[in-house]
Design an enzyme around this catalytic site. Sequence first.
Site, mmCIF file in Angstrom:
data_model
loop_
_atom_site.group_PDB
_atom_site.id
_atom_site.type_symbol
_atom_site.label_atom_id
_atom_site.label_comp_id
_atom_site.label_asym_id
_atom_site.label_seq_id
_atom_site.Cartn_x
_atom_site.Cartn_y
_atom_site.Cartn_z
ATOM 1 N N LYS A 147 0.833 -1.198 0.000
ATOM 2 C CA LYS A 147 0.000 0.000 0.000
ATOM 3 C C LYS A 147 0.870 1.251 0.000
ATOM 4 C CE LYS A 147 -3.873 -1.889 2.705
ATOM 5 N NZ LYS A 147 -4.961 -1.697 1.736
ATOM 6 N N ARG A 190 -9.971 -11.773 2.414
ATOM 7 C CA ARG A 190 -10.811 -12.867 1.890
ATOM 8 C C ARG A 190 -10.074 -14.196 1.951
ATOM 9 N NH1 ARG A 190 -11.455 -9.691 -3.677
ATOM 10 N NH2 ARG A 190 -11.096 -7.992 -2.207
#
Length: 497
Positions: free
Chosen positions: A273, A347
């Site tokens: 990020k 996920r």
Amino acid sequence: MKITFADKAPKTNLLVSGVYEDGNFGDVTKALDKTAQGAIKASIDNAEFKGKAEKVLRLPSVSGIDGQLVLVGLGDAKKYSPLILEKIGAKLFAALNALREKKAVIDLSDLPALKHHDTAELIAYIASGSLLRSWRFDKYRTKREKDEIPVLAELVFVTPSAKETQKAFETLAAIAEGNHLTRLVVSEPPNVIYPESMTAHAKELTEHGVKVEVLGEKEMEKLGFGALLGVGQGSIRESQLVVMQWNGGPENQKPIAVVGKGVTFDTGGISIKPSNGMEDMKYDMAGSGVVLGLLKSLALRKAKVNVVGVMGLAENMPSGSAQRPSDIVTSLSGQTIEVLNTDAEGRLVLADALWYTQDKFKPQYMINLATLTGAITVALGYEYAGLFSNNDKLSEMLTKAGEQVGELLWSMPMSKVYDKDINSDAADVKNIGSGRGAGSITAAKFLERFVNKTPWAHLDIAGMAWDKAERPLSGKGATGYGVRLLNAFLKDNFEKH
Ligand code: BES
Ligand code: MN
Ligand code: ZN
């Protein structure tokens, strides 16, 4: 914060009384002489204060009252709900805290009852709002000026029945304590909260009767948690799967399972990020924080329901041992996953945690909470969490519970037309969509492949776990969103036998 209830107002420096929107004011002030009452009335009519709900007015010297009198706006009694009263209590706490007194006596004993709630219960809700709002995260602030350190430590509520109010309050206080624990672990920095320290927090719940089991990396490897372990493999912290069980319900009741994403820090991994705002990713474990806080509140209030709480815990770091974009992992379900973006890690953690939970516990319902996608804030901002489900009844129960406590949920589409977006050329499924929007939906559709037809709901709380702006019940920072919602959901639907 110490909160007690009394049948009669004790002597105090700080007396709080209520004012309704129609201009009527509370019992305490009725005992005063005409001049004092006239002065109070003038103050109420003046300024902004018109008895509106959540407004607070301070009157330092009223003849006939020893200390200060504080008037709290109680709004329109016809519109009361537990939530409105909790917000009044929260606002009241914030206002009293600013007065820098240690203790306040709050006389609301003339509060009119509601259809399904007597006055004692309504006062318990006000106290609950004060308690929720009183929590703060300041343990690392060691060098404050004395006049900066908050002092308000005790509230006494005067009620028509101290005993009944106390009883109603105990349940609400248990829920508030769960909410506070969630806010604590969400607020703690990632050098303090990492998978094994979350496990330690879970183990503390054993003293309240929660059964706690932990799978470390070795056990998970043996069982085949390839998706979860892939996320943590770049970190020096050991990944963990924590199972907490509260069995307060009938023996034959199938449990309700609650599963939380617990990425204790999400750098994005090799798909790293940008550094701006990366610090926010300390709260990427909020889903598991809610599971922890929920189990604590269930145990404290001895809830008559069977609940399994599961936390999937890993730290997502870039390193020589980190997984790479294009790695293919084999999940516990046997499905292979092409990891095209290591930043879509939540996920992956949940894929194994969900599969394990449904397989092992055969829950009647399974709910997961996760700070799963930034995209959910594009859709819903910071007011609603996204609700994704394969079961309309479950959606409805959750939505209603959320409305009741002010933790709102908005149903998002789960149509099978989105499925093709996550089909992989190289494996059974890929962990990101094609980039043509609907990022929160494709994430939910990914999770759906790991719930094996269990009635299930996914709450994307990325916009709700933390607020940079003030929220009525939690102020700034960690909100604990989910703990009150799930308590209401369980109480309303599974504890009535
Ligand atoms: N933890 C983030 C999502 C998030 C964003 C939580 C903002 C809280 C606040 C998640 O792991 C993530 O990085 N999601 C990516 C998904 C993308 C790579 C498909 C995102 O939202 O950009
Ligand atoms: Mn991520
Ligand atoms: Zn994440």
